[in-house]
Design an enzyme around this catalytic site. Structure first.
Site, PDB file in Angstrom:
ATOM      1  CG  HIS A   1      -1.457   2.447  -3.869  1.00 26.81           C
ATOM      2  ND1 HIS A   1      -1.881   2.234  -5.157  1.00 26.81           N
ATOM      3  CD2 HIS A   1      -1.859   1.362  -3.163  1.00 26.81           C
ATOM      4  CE1 HIS A   1      -2.517   1.081  -5.238  1.00 26.81           C
ATOM      5  NE2 HIS A   1      -2.512   0.532  -4.034  1.00 26.81           N
TER       6      HIS A   1
ATOM      7  CD  GLU B   1      -8.261   1.524   0.940  1.00 24.44           C
ATOM      8  OE1 GLU B   1      -8.649   1.527  -0.244  1.00 24.44           O
ATOM      9  OE2 GLU B   1      -7.169   2.024   1.288  1.00 24.44           O
ATOM     10  CG  HIS B   2      -6.799  -2.533   2.064  1.00 26.28           C
ATOM     11  ND1 HIS B   2      -6.229  -1.351   1.624  1.00 26.28           N
ATOM     12  CD2 HIS B   2      -7.564  -2.999   1.053  1.00 26.28           C
ATOM     13  CE1 HIS B   2      -6.634  -1.115   0.386  1.00 26.28           C
ATOM     14  NE2 HIS B   2      -7.458  -2.085   0.015  1.00 26.28           N
TER      15      HIS B   2
ATOM     16  CD  GLN C   1      -2.662  -1.234  -0.159  1.00 28.81           C
ATOM     17  OE1 GLN C   1      -3.427  -0.353  -0.534  1.00 28.81           O
ATOM     18  NE2 GLN C   1      -2.410  -2.300  -0.900  1.00 28.81           N
TER      19      GLN C   1
ATOM     20  CG  HIS D   1     -50.214  16.143   5.378  1.00 29.64           C
ATOM     21  ND1 HIS D   1     -49.887  17.388   4.915  1.00 29.64           N
ATOM     22  CD2 HIS D   1     -49.174  15.322   5.039  1.00 29.64           C
ATOM     23  CE1 HIS D   1     -48.708  17.341   4.326  1.00 29.64           C
ATOM     24  NE2 HIS D   1     -48.244  16.097   4.386  1.00 29.64           N
TER      25      HIS D   1
ATOM     26  CG  ASP E   1      -5.295  -4.037  -4.062  1.00 30.93           C
ATOM     27  OD1 ASP E   1      -6.319  -3.581  -3.517  1.00 30.93           O
ATOM     28  OD2 ASP E   1      -4.154  -3.632  -3.798  1.00 30.93           O
TER      29      ASP E   1
END
Length: 441
Positions: free
Chosen positions: A268, A333-334, A265, A426, A367
């Site tokens: 990235h 996230e992971h 990761q 109503h 992934d």
């Protein structure tokens, strides 16, 4: 090239641990005023001048010599050509990954339902796919064919009639793998346009680019800012922050494996976050040694170095129970549960985008080809958000059918509540349906 790491070491027993952790996790994906104004100007231009603005911005920002919008449209035959230009091994890998993603997401499909009450009143829910979805794909060398599969296939499984893809081609550079993935995933139309202008075109439509109902897919700060501005005009998937991985390990996994999982990761971008949590201090030392040993062997060593030094951490905890508490606090996230019995700890995980179970399950498999979606909530938003899925491309309509008797009975309840809110129309609308024999009740 010389690279070295000085990854942060934290200990959950320290009195100021919470403050240090909060500082480590802090991330603001807020555009500055200049970016924000530029995006607003681009959106305005696309709304006013449509295709002409798209051509102009593509010439200016991507260096593409396009004379008209027709030069920015790729037909289905061009996607099929891409399949012949990639290697047989690449095509086989794309098709295998696509099949696994499709099979997994088929299980997410929701069906319409109804039930009938004793008096004949029918209540239910109608599930309908979106008419059209827009897929943003980064272009050039930072292209991810896996993201094409992960975004387009759930839309098609949901029943979306048309998936429109936009992908910039800086200086005319086309990634054949991306086009091949689009072909396999069933993308219907492709426009070689990127940036905020592509988002604006999808949101509002032009003479050539059809207006979509939802825009999904990752992009740079201009794309993210544009998605914020068009939300409400169209749906969006999320505003994603940098990629993250949190590994919880009991100290028994090969430290080289863990170091490489963190790198997966960190490579990235410089803002990506890689964190290891373990109750074994000696194991943290071994992983730190593996990081130093393996980093010089990485092609993206400089990016990994900046990521690990800037936002990475090795965190020592009291025991596995505290490790899980820290994981839930981070809401990654992971999340890799690199432990002997991950299933035993799974019920205790409350916040994570995706959970990778056991020592052999690297995040990288998720992934590309495991099957679940890799578009996941970041920056702690796993506390309230979920992975992209089929449900993001379906909408739900409530169904209400009242029998004569049912309308009469419900009319009494509605009347009381409506008059309590001083909404007389109503109340009277409901009261008109009350049967004569029920009016005195």
């Amino acid at each position: 090239m010389t690279v070295s790491t000085a990854i942060a070491r934290l200990n959950a027993a320290d009195p100021d641990f919470a403050r240090h952790l909060d500082h480590l996790l802090s991330w603001e994906s807020v555009s500055d005023d200049a970016v924000n104004q530029r995006v607003l100007d681009i959106i305005k231009a696309v709304r006013e001048r449509g295709d002409a603005a798209l051509v102009e911005f593509t010439q200016r920002f991507d260096g593409v010599d396009a004379q008209s919008i027709n030069d920015l449209i790729l037909g289905r035959e061009r996607l099929e050509l891409a399949l012949t230009r990639i290697t047989p091994a690449q095509r086989e890998a794309l098709e295998k990954a696509a099949n696994r993603v499709r099979v997994y997401h088929e299980r997410q499909k929701q069906d319409s339902w109804q039930y009938t009450e004793a008096d004949g009143t029918v209540l239910g829910q109608k599930v309908t796919p979106l008419d059209r979805a827009g897929l943003y794909v980064p272009g050039g060398k930072a292209s991810y064919p896996s993201s094409v599969l992960m975004n387009a296939i759930p839309a098609k499984v949901a029943g979306v009639a048309e998936v429109v893809m936009v992908v910039p081609t800086p200086r005319g550079e086309i990634n054949e793998l991306v086009l091949a993935a689009a072909c396999i995933a069933g993308v219907d139309r492709v426009f070689t346009v990127g940036g905020a202008q592509a988002v604006a075109a999808l949101a509002y439509g032009t003479d050539s680019v059809p207006q979509v109902d939802k825009i999904v897919g990752p992009g740079n700060i201009y794309v993210a800012t544009a998605k914020r501005h068009v939300f409400g005009q169209v749906g969006i998937d999320m505003i994603a922050g940098p990629s993250e991985i949190l590994v919880v390990c009991d100290g028994q996994t090969d430290p080289d494996w863990i170091a490489m999982d963190l790198f997966s990761q960190a490579e990235h971008d410089e803002d990506a976050q890689a964190i290891l949590v373990s109750p074994d201090a000696a194991f943290l030392d071994r992983v730190a040694a593996s990081i130093d040993k393996l980093l010089p062997t990485m092609e993206r060593a400089e990016i990994i170095e900046k990521s690990v030094n800037g936002r990475g951490a090795l965190i020592q905890v009291r025991d596995m129970q505290q490790a899980i508490e820290v994981a839930n606090r981070i809401a990654p996230e992971h999340l890799e549960l690199s432990v002997a019995d991950p299933q035993a700890w799974l019920p205790h995980i409350r916040h994570a985008g995706a959970i990778f179970m056991g020592r052999h399950t690297s995040e990288a498999l998720g992934d590309y080809c495991a099957g679940p979606n890799h578009v996941l909530p970041t920056s702690g938003t796993a506390r309230f958000s979920s992975p992209l899925g089929v449900y993001d491309f379906q909408k739900r309509s409530s169904i209400i059918f009242c029998s004569e008797q049912g309308a009469s009975e419900l009319g009494h309840t509605a009347s009381i509540l409506a008059r309590g809110e001083s909404l007389t129309a109503h109340a009277r609308s409901a009261e008109y349906r009350i049967l004569t024999q029920d009016k005195g009740n």
